[in-house]
Design a protein around this motif. Sequence first.
Motif, short mmCIF file in Angstrom:
data_model
loop_
_atom_site.label_atom_id
_atom_site.label_comp_id
_atom_site.label_asym_id
_atom_site.label_seq_id
_atom_site.Cartn_x
_atom_site.Cartn_y
_atom_site.Cartn_z
N LEU A 149 0.82 -1.21 0.00
CA LEU A 149 0.00 0.00 0.00
C LEU A 149 0.86 1.26 0.00
N GLN A 150 2.07 1.18 0.55
CA GLN A 150 2.96 2.34 0.44
C GLN A 150 3.41 2.55 -1.01
N LYS A 151 3.63 1.45 -1.72
CA LYS A 151 3.93 1.56 -3.15
C LYS A 151 2.73 2.15 -3.91
N LEU A 152 1.52 1.71 -3.54
CA LEU A 152 0.32 2.24 -4.17
C LEU A 152 0.19 3.73 -3.92
N LYS A 153 0.47 4.16 -2.68
CA LYS A 153 0.38 5.59 -2.36
C LYS A 153 1.35 6.39 -3.23
N ARG A 154 2.54 5.84 -3.47
CA ARG A 154 3.51 6.53 -4.32
C ARG A 154 2.97 6.65 -5.75
N LEU A 155 2.33 5.59 -6.24
CA LEU A 155 1.74 5.65 -7.59
C LEU A 155 0.66 6.71 -7.68
N ILE A 156 -0.20 6.76 -6.65
CA ILE A 156 -1.27 7.76 -6.64
C ILE A 156 -0.68 9.17 -6.64
N ASP A 157 0.30 9.39 -5.75
CA ASP A 157 0.89 10.74 -5.62
C ASP A 157 1.61 11.16 -6.89
N LYS A 294 2.13 -4.54 -8.81
CA LYS A 294 2.39 -4.62 -10.24
C LYS A 294 1.48 -3.65 -10.97
N ILE A 295 1.96 -3.16 -12.10
CA ILE A 295 1.25 -2.10 -12.81
C ILE A 295 1.09 -2.45 -14.28
N GLN A 296 0.08 -1.81 -14.90
CA GLN A 296 -0.13 -1.92 -16.34
C GLN A 296 -0.54 -0.53 -16.84
N ASP A 309 -16.00 -18.97 -28.53
CA ASP A 309 -15.84 -20.16 -29.37
C ASP A 309 -14.38 -20.61 -29.51
N LEU A 310 -13.45 -19.74 -29.10
CA LEU A 310 -12.04 -20.08 -29.23
C LEU A 310 -11.35 -19.96 -27.87
N GLU A 311 -10.45 -20.89 -27.60
CA GLU A 311 -9.68 -20.81 -26.36
C GLU A 311 -8.76 -19.59 -26.42
N ASP A 312 -8.74 -18.83 -25.33
CA ASP A 312 -7.90 -17.63 -25.26
C ASP A 312 -6.55 -18.03 -24.67
N THR A 313 -5.52 -17.97 -25.46
CA THR A 313 -4.18 -18.40 -25.03
C THR A 313 -3.29 -17.24 -24.61
N HIS A 314 -3.86 -16.04 -24.57
CA HIS A 314 -3.04 -14.88 -24.20
C HIS A 314 -2.67 -14.95 -22.72
N ASP A 315 -1.44 -14.64 -22.39
CA ASP A 315 -0.95 -14.63 -21.01
C ASP A 315 -1.19 -13.24 -20.41
N TYR A 316 -2.37 -13.07 -19.80
CA TYR A 316 -2.71 -11.75 -19.25
C TYR A 316 -1.82 -11.39 -18.06
N ASP A 317 -1.40 -12.38 -17.29
CA ASP A 317 -0.50 -12.09 -16.17
C ASP A 317 0.81 -11.49 -16.67
N GLY A 318 1.23 -11.89 -17.84
CA GLY A 318 2.48 -11.40 -18.39
C GLY A 318 2.44 -9.95 -18.84
N ASP A 319 1.24 -9.35 -18.86
CA ASP A 319 1.11 -7.96 -19.28
C ASP A 319 1.39 -6.97 -18.15
N TRP A 320 1.68 -7.49 -16.94
CA TRP A 320 1.89 -6.63 -15.78
C TRP A 320 3.38 -6.54 -15.45
N GLN A 321 3.78 -5.38 -14.96
CA GLN A 321 5.18 -5.10 -14.62
C GLN A 321 5.29 -4.92 -13.11
N ASN A 322 6.24 -5.60 -12.48
CA ASN A 322 6.44 -5.47 -11.04
C ASN A 322 7.08 -4.13 -10.70
#
Length: 384
Positions: A149-157, A294-296, A309-322
């Motif tokens: 949450l301290q990291k989150l506060k820094r992002l907000i500020d 993590k942020i996007q 109708d199609l399986e979604d193979t996209h790695d959504y977790d991989g779209d986030w940066q620590n």
Amino acid sequence: MTDVREIGIIMNGVSGRMGYRQHLVRSILAIRDQGGVELPDGSKVTVRPMLVGRSEAKLAELAAKHGIDDYTTDLDAALADPKWEIYADFLVTKARATAIRKAIAAGKAIYTEKPTAESLEEALELAKLAQDAGVKTGVVHDKLYLPGLQKLKRLIDSGFFGRILSVRGEFGYWVFEGDWQPAQRPSWNYRTEDGGGIITDMFPHWNYVLENLFGEVKSVYAQAAVHIADRWDEKGEHYTATAEDAAYGIFEIEGGVIAEINSSWTVRVNRDELVEFQVDGTHGSAVVGLFGCKIQPRNATPKPVWNPDLEDTHDYDGDWQNVPTNDVFLNGFRQQWEEYLTSYVLGTDYPFDLLAGARGVQFAEAGLTSSAEGRKVAIERLSL
């Protein structure tokens, strides 16, 4: 030679889990063992604990284990002794207000766990008594000091989010019923008559998290549930739960932000940490827990298309940066203790006082009322 001022602290309820682990061992003893807290002028303030509880044998055991000279079962005698300047309360909620009233009458500064009282009326009464007595008060706001949450506060500020749209929170884990495995939480948590319930326990936390990070909460809509009524206590005896073990809340925040937080002791964890918040804004999003963040950003957001109708193979977790850990974070309870002690010695204003604690009680009451009456409850601004 550095000037060191020693402050005596009455610690009532240190044999309990939170009072012992977080407040005694990880906060007060850690401060004592490091030689105190350094003040802006280079002097230091250190602490001397007086353990208070009902069992002299337990207190003696704790005192011997940690090299503590002072303990007693007589709270009134401790309050009457001027060398103890601060009264710290970690009792069960039902016992808290009575003890705090005594401490205020004795002229002690107050530092307490939350909720500060069983009702908003009582919480405001304590805040008014302290104001009239001119004593400094502090209420634990530990979640604000979590690294995530301290990291989150820094992002907000920093303006990372642009305009913040929504907050989604998930808190909780599976607490065993107590029959074939012992429960991880005390049985009073599941009895309304003993001050239990996850709304009373967690909504005061969500109030200060929301108001300090995102803005004043304007309304509450909540649904409480007793999902598991059959539980077994510490002696292995069956009892029927009367307090909710889960609560689902929607909160309106000034500026149009909508927060949704689920709190549950009947959920199996499928997330990285026991509490997680997702914050979505026009320019970016973040997911934070106790430690992780993590942020996007907007310019790295994928463009999903719904196609069942199609399986979604996209790695959504991989779209986030620590987000890196660029600071050294203290234990949150200890950090707040250090800030409170510094404010106490310097005589500065302290924001997390008994009025802030009363707002947490107000928030919990609104949640209980909303669930009982099936309606949205407005939050009025409190004052003394």
